[in-house]
Each structure stands twice: as C-alpha cells, then as structure tokens.
Write a protein that holds these residues in place. Structure first.
Motif, PDB file in Angstrom:
ATOM      1  N   THR A   7       5.160  11.436  65.107  1.00  0.00           N
ATOM      2  CA  THR A   7       4.288  10.976  64.030  1.00  0.00           C
ATOM      3  C   THR A   7       4.497   9.487  63.821  1.00  0.00           C
ATOM      4  O   THR A   7       5.573   8.954  64.114  1.00  0.00           O
ATOM      5  CB  THR A   7       4.578  11.713  62.710  1.00  0.00           C
ATOM      6  N   HIS A   8       3.489   8.837  63.312  1.00  0.00           N
ATOM      7  CA  HIS A   8       3.595   7.408  63.045  1.00  0.00           C
ATOM      8  C   HIS A   8       4.424   7.167  61.784  1.00  0.00           C
ATOM      9  O   HIS A   8       5.308   6.330  61.764  1.00  0.00           O
ATOM     10  CB  HIS A   8       2.200   6.810  62.888  1.00  0.00           C
ATOM     11  N   HIS A   9       4.146   7.929  60.728  1.00  0.00           N
ATOM     12  CA  HIS A   9       4.877   7.799  59.465  1.00  0.00           C
ATOM     13  C   HIS A   9       5.885   8.943  59.328  1.00  0.00           C
ATOM     14  O   HIS A   9       5.631  10.050  59.787  1.00  0.00           O
ATOM     15  CB  HIS A   9       3.912   7.832  58.279  1.00  0.00           C
ATOM     16  N   PRO A  10       7.025   8.684  58.656  1.00  0.00           N
ATOM     17  CA  PRO A  10       8.046   9.733  58.513  1.00  0.00           C
ATOM     18  C   PRO A  10       7.648  10.812  57.511  1.00  0.00           C
ATOM     19  O   PRO A  10       6.986  10.535  56.520  1.00  0.00           O
ATOM     20  CB  PRO A  10       9.272   8.954  58.016  1.00  0.00           C
ATOM     21  N   PHE A  11       8.069  12.043  57.780  1.00  0.00           N
ATOM     22  CA  PHE A  11       7.843  13.158  56.865  1.00  0.00           C
ATOM     23  C   PHE A  11       8.865  13.180  55.731  1.00  0.00           C
ATOM     24  O   PHE A  11       8.561  13.605  54.631  1.00  0.00           O
ATOM     25  CB  PHE A  11       7.924  14.496  57.598  1.00  0.00           C
ATOM     26  N   LEU A  12      10.104  12.783  56.014  1.00  0.00           N
ATOM     27  CA  LEU A  12      11.174  12.845  55.021  1.00  0.00           C
ATOM     28  C   LEU A  12      11.522  11.448  54.517  1.00  0.00           C
ATOM     29  O   LEU A  12      11.422  10.476  55.263  1.00  0.00           O
ATOM     30  CB  LEU A  12      12.420  13.491  55.632  1.00  0.00           C
ATOM     31  N   PRO A  13      11.960  11.339  53.258  1.00  0.00           N
ATOM     32  CA  PRO A  13      12.336  10.038  52.720  1.00  0.00           C
ATOM     33  C   PRO A  13      13.527   9.443  53.470  1.00  0.00           C
ATOM     34  O   PRO A  13      14.393  10.173  53.964  1.00  0.00           O
ATOM     35  CB  PRO A  13      12.706  10.321  51.268  1.00  0.00           C
ATOM     36  N   VAL A  56       4.613   4.217  52.454  1.00  0.00           N
ATOM     37  CA  VAL A  56       3.802   4.497  53.645  1.00  0.00           C
ATOM     38  C   VAL A  56       4.083   5.884  54.216  1.00  0.00           C
ATOM     39  O   VAL A  56       3.609   6.222  55.280  1.00  0.00           O
ATOM     40  CB  VAL A  56       4.013   3.431  54.757  1.00  0.00           C
ATOM     41  N   GLY A  57       4.839   6.697  53.494  1.00  0.00           N
ATOM     42  CA  GLY A  57       5.173   8.044  53.966  1.00  0.00           C
ATOM     43  C   GLY A  57       3.961   8.967  53.964  1.00  0.00           C
ATOM     44  O   GLY A  57       2.893   8.639  53.444  1.00  0.00           O
ATOM     45  N   VAL A  58       4.140  10.122  54.515  1.00  0.00           N
ATOM     46  CA  VAL A  58       3.074  11.128  54.583  1.00  0.00           C
ATOM     47  C   VAL A  58       2.962  11.820  53.226  1.00  0.00           C
ATOM     48  O   VAL A  58       3.946  12.355  52.719  1.00  0.00           O
ATOM     49  CB  VAL A  58       3.379  12.156  55.699  1.00  0.00           C
ATOM     50  N   GLN A  59       1.774  11.801  52.629  1.00  0.00           N
ATOM     51  CA  GLN A  59       1.594  12.355  51.291  1.00  0.00           C
ATOM     52  C   GLN A  59       1.798  13.864  51.237  1.00  0.00           C
ATOM     53  O   GLN A  59       2.314  14.385  50.261  1.00  0.00           O
ATOM     54  CB  GLN A  59       0.218  11.991  50.751  1.00  0.00           C
ATOM     55  N   ASN A  60       1.413  14.585  52.254  1.00  0.00           N
ATOM     56  CA  ASN A  60       1.563  16.047  52.264  1.00  0.00           C
ATOM     57  C   ASN A  60       2.677  16.462  53.232  1.00  0.00           C
ATOM     58  O   ASN A  60       2.571  17.449  53.939  1.00  0.00           O
ATOM     59  CB  ASN A  60       0.247  16.726  52.632  1.00  0.00           C
ATOM     60  N   SER A  61       3.766  15.711  53.221  1.00  0.00           N
ATOM     61  CA  SER A  61       4.823  15.920  54.210  1.00  0.00           C
ATOM     62  C   SER A  61       5.457  17.310  54.156  1.00  0.00           C
ATOM     63  O   SER A  61       5.730  17.899  55.195  1.00  0.00           O
ATOM     64  CB  SER A  61       5.901  14.849  54.069  1.00  0.00           C
TER      65      SER A  61
END
Length: 84
Positions: free
Chosen positions: A13-19, A28-33
């Motif tokens: 993924t381009h953006h991380p799922f976890l903080p 810039v994280g995934v909103q529905n991670s």
C-alpha cells in the motif's frame, strides 16, 4: 481470500494502515484502515502488508498480521518522534 488461506500473501500500500507515532504521517494514513486490515487478518502470519509514505521504517503486528513500513527516503524520523 478464502482460496489463499494456505498460501503466502503480500499486499503493498502507498499509505500505512497502522499509526507510526507521528502526527504528520497520521494525516496521510488510510481513513478506513481497520476495515481494510480485517480483510488480511484472516490470513494471519501467512500475510504481510508493506506500506510506504512514512519517514521511518518500522514493523508492527495487528492480530497476527505482519505490517511493515518502508521509509520514503534516506532521511528518517528518529524512532517514536514526531520530528526529524
């Protein structure tokens, strides 16, 4: 996913799922991670999610799922630090 439970699985993924402990990266994280992670957690240790777009490499586990983050450049944040 049911067909892949016995085989290794790699998701990128381009953006991380976890903080990662940075307010700047959180924006810039995934909103529905958490919903997205549910798809992969059924595979547990057979799956790896590799994300970019962070300024420090890290490794985390989420319910048995390996989540790796790759630095976007050679300049990285200090571990657990919101600043360079």
């Amino acid at each position: 996913m049911a067909d892949t439970t016995e085989r290794p699985f790699l998701a990128t993924t381009h953006h991380p799922f976890l903080p990662v402990g940075s307010e700047r990266v959180r924006k810039v994280g995934v909103q529905n991670s958490l919903e997205a992670l549910k798809v992969f957690t059924v595979l547990r240790e057979r799956a790896v999610v590799v994300s970019g777009h962070v300024n420090k490499g890290s490794a985390q586990a989420h319910r048995g799922l390996n989540c790796l983050k790759s630095p976007l450049s050679c300049v990285q944040f200090a571990p657990i630090s919101p600043q360079f």
